[in-house]
Design an enzyme around this catalytic site. Structure first.
Site, PDB file in Angstrom:
ATOM      1  N   ASP A 141       0.972  -1.201  -0.057  1.00  0.00           N
ATOM      2  CA  ASP A 141      -0.065  -0.243   0.112  1.00  0.00           C
ATOM      3  C   ASP A 141       0.727   1.257  -0.077  1.00  0.00           C
ATOM      4  OD1 ASP A 141      -2.373   1.418   2.294  1.00  0.00           O
ATOM      5  OD2 ASP A 141      -2.378   1.280   0.102  1.00  0.00           O
ATOM      6  N   LYS A 144       2.335   2.711  -6.279  1.00  0.00           N
ATOM      7  CA  LYS A 144       2.109   1.598  -7.339  1.00  0.00           C
ATOM      8  C   LYS A 144       3.321   1.282  -8.218  1.00  0.00           C
ATOM      9  CE  LYS A 144       0.466   5.850  -9.746  1.00  0.00           C
ATOM     10  NZ  LYS A 144       1.600   5.990 -10.823  1.00  0.00           N
ATOM     11  N   ASP A 169      -3.447  -3.085  -2.343  1.00  0.00           N
ATOM     12  CA  ASP A 169      -4.338  -2.329  -2.255  1.00  0.00           C
ATOM     13  C   ASP A 169      -4.131  -1.289  -3.733  1.00  0.00           C
ATOM     14  OD1 ASP A 169      -5.191   1.072  -0.252  1.00  0.00           O
ATOM     15  OD2 ASP A 169      -6.576  -0.627  -1.423  1.00  0.00           O
ATOM     16  N   ASN A 170      -5.032  -0.598  -3.891  1.00  0.00           N
ATOM     17  CA  ASN A 170      -5.121   0.227  -5.093  1.00  0.00           C
ATOM     18  C   ASN A 170      -4.712  -0.325  -6.612  1.00  0.00           C
ATOM     19  OD1 ASN A 170      -3.744   1.981  -2.671  1.00  0.00           O
ATOM     20  ND2 ASN A 170      -5.503   2.564  -3.265  1.00  0.00           N
ATOM     21  N   GLU A 199     -11.240   4.124  -1.046  1.00  0.00           N
ATOM     22  CA  GLU A 199     -11.735   4.825   0.157  1.00  0.00           C
ATOM     23  C   GLU A 199     -12.489   6.084   0.258  1.00  0.00           C
ATOM     24  OE1 GLU A 199      -8.720   3.935  -0.842  1.00  0.00           O
ATOM     25  OE2 GLU A 199      -7.370   5.432  -0.496  1.00  0.00           O
TER      26      GLU A 199
HETATM   27  C1  LIG Z   1      -3.816   9.817  -3.617  1.00  0.00           C
HETATM   28  C2  LIG Z   1      -5.022   9.478  -4.348  1.00  0.00           C
HETATM   29  N1  LIG Z   1      -5.808  10.212  -5.231  1.00  0.00           N
HETATM   30  C3  LIG Z   1      -6.547   9.766  -5.880  1.00  0.00           C
HETATM   31  C4  LIG Z   1      -7.129   8.417  -6.067  1.00  0.00           C
HETATM   32  C5  LIG Z   1      -6.428   7.377  -5.177  1.00  0.00           C
HETATM   33  C6  LIG Z   1      -5.095   7.894  -4.530  1.00  0.00           C
HETATM   34  C7  LIG Z   1      -4.693   7.023  -3.548  1.00  0.00           C
HETATM   35  C8  LIG Z   1      -5.256   6.037  -2.807  1.00  0.00           C
HETATM   36  C9  LIG Z   1      -4.482   5.057  -1.769  1.00  0.00           C
HETATM   37  O1  LIG Z   1      -5.360   3.972  -1.257  1.00  0.00           O
HETATM   38  C10 LIG Z   1      -3.141   4.925  -1.924  1.00  0.00           C
HETATM   39  N2  LIG Z   1      -2.424   4.294  -1.273  1.00  0.00           N
HETATM   40  C11 LIG Z   1      -1.006   4.185  -1.301  1.00  0.00           C
HETATM   41  N3  LIG Z   1      -0.497   5.140  -1.720  1.00  0.00           N
HETATM   42  C12 LIG Z   1      -0.770   6.003  -2.657  1.00  0.00           C
HETATM   43  O2  LIG Z   1      -0.384   6.642  -3.406  1.00  0.00           O
HETATM   44  C13 LIG Z   1      -2.389   6.133  -2.717  1.00  0.00           C
HETATM   45  C14 LIG Z   1      -3.020   6.925  -3.407  1.00  0.00           C
HETATM   46 MG   LIG Z   2      -3.782   2.688  -0.512  1.00  0.00          MG
END
Ligand SMILES: Cc1ncccc1-c1cc(O)c2nc[nH]c(=O)c2c1
Ligand SMILES: [Mg+2]
Length: 214
Positions: A141, A144, A169-170, A199
Site C-alpha cells: 500500500d 504503485k 491495495d489500489n 476509500e
Molecule cells: C492519493 C489518491 N488520489 C486519488 C485516488 C487514489 C489515491 C490513492 C489512494 C490510496 O489508497 C493510496 N494508497 C497508497 N499510496 C498511494 O499513493 C495512494 C493513493
Molecule cells: Mg492505498
C-alpha cells in the site's frame, strides 16, 4: 494551512477515540475522512476485505509497505494473535511521526515495528535487522510503481515462503498495471481480485490477493 492532513487526522483520533481501543481509533479516522477530509487510508469498505483475508491467514510475521497515518497498521495489528509481529515501512518521516502516535494511542505498539526509509533499501535488510526468516502476509500500500519491483525483491531475498499471501491495495485506482500483469501471469502465484471501491468514495478500486506457490 498550519497543520498537515496527517496531524489533523491524529487530532481527530485524540478527540474522538478511546485510548487503548483500536476499534474506536479506526472508526474515528473513517468518520473524519468520510465527513471532513478525504485521506488515503485503505478505509472501511476495503478494510473489511483486509480483515477477512487477515483472519484467514492469521500471520505470525506480517509486513506492511506504506504506513501513512497507521490506519491499516492498526487494522492489521488488532487482529494478530499474541506473539505475532507486524513490520511497517514508511518513506515519509512526517507520516511516520503521526503513525507512531496513532499506533501508540491504539495501544498496539508492542506488536508493531515501524521502520522509516525506502522499501527498496529496507527489504534486503529485514533478515539481518529483525531476524525475519520469511513473511506469512504482506500488505502492499505504498507507491504503485514499487509494487512489482518490491515483490521481486522479496522473492530474491528469500522473504516469501510457500503459502505467503500478498494483498495489494489500489490495483485499479490509482492502478498498478505492471504488478497485476506480473502476479497474474507468473506460475509462482495464484491471484484473485476483490472488487471494492476507493476509500470514502464511489469510484471503483479493489484488492489483489496473490498466494506465493514457492
Ligand atoms: C492519493 C489518491 N488520489 C486519488 C485516488 C487514489 C489515491 C490513492 C489512494 C490510496 O489508497 C493510496 N494508497 C497508497 N499510496 C498511494 O499513493 C495512494 C493513493
Ligand atoms: Mg492505498
Amino acid at each position: 494551512t498550519r497543520t498537515s492532513r496527517p496531524q489533523r487526522i491524529l487530532k481527530a483520533v485524540q478527540k474522538n477515540a478511546t485510548k487503548g481501543d483500536p476499534e474506536s481509533v479506526i472508526s474515528a479516522i473513517d468518520h473524519y475522512c468520510r465527513h471532513k477530509e478525504w485521506a488515503m487510508n485503505v478505509g472501511d469498505d476495503k478494510g473489511l476485505i483486509l480483515d477477512s483475508v487477515l483472519t484467514e491467514v492469521n500471520p505470525s510475521t506480517a509486513l506492511e509497505l506504506g504506513t501513512y497515518c497507521g490506519y491499516s497498521t492498526v487494522r492489521i495489528a488488532r487482529l494478530l494473535s499474541p506473539g505475532s509481529k507486524l513490520i511497517t515501512v514508511e518513506f515519509n518521516p512526517a507520516f511516520a511521526a503521526v503513525a507512531r502516535q496513532i499506533i501508540a494511542y491504539a495501544g498496539l505498539q508492542d506488536k508493531i515495528t515501524l521502520v522509516e526509509g525506502p522499501s527498496g533499501d529496507l527489504i534486503p535488510k529485514m533478515k539481518e535487522r529483525f531476524g525475519i526468516k520469511s513473511f506469512d502476509f504482506v500488505f502492499l500500500d505504498h507507491w504503485k510503481d514499487r509494487y512489482e519491483p518490491d515483490t521481486k525483491l522479496l522473492e530474491d531475498c528469500g522473504l516469501l515462503k510457500k503459502g505467503t499471501v500478498l494483498l495489494a491495495d489500489n490495483v485499479i485506482c490509482p492502478g498498478t498495471p505492471e504488478y497485476l500483469k506480473y502476479v497474474r501471469n507468473s506460475p509462482r502465484y495464484e491471484s484473485r481480485y476483490y472488487k471494492s471501491n476507493l476509500e470514502y468514495s464511489k469510484v471503483e478500486d479493489g484488492l489483489e490477493k496473490s498466494v506465493f506457490l514457492g
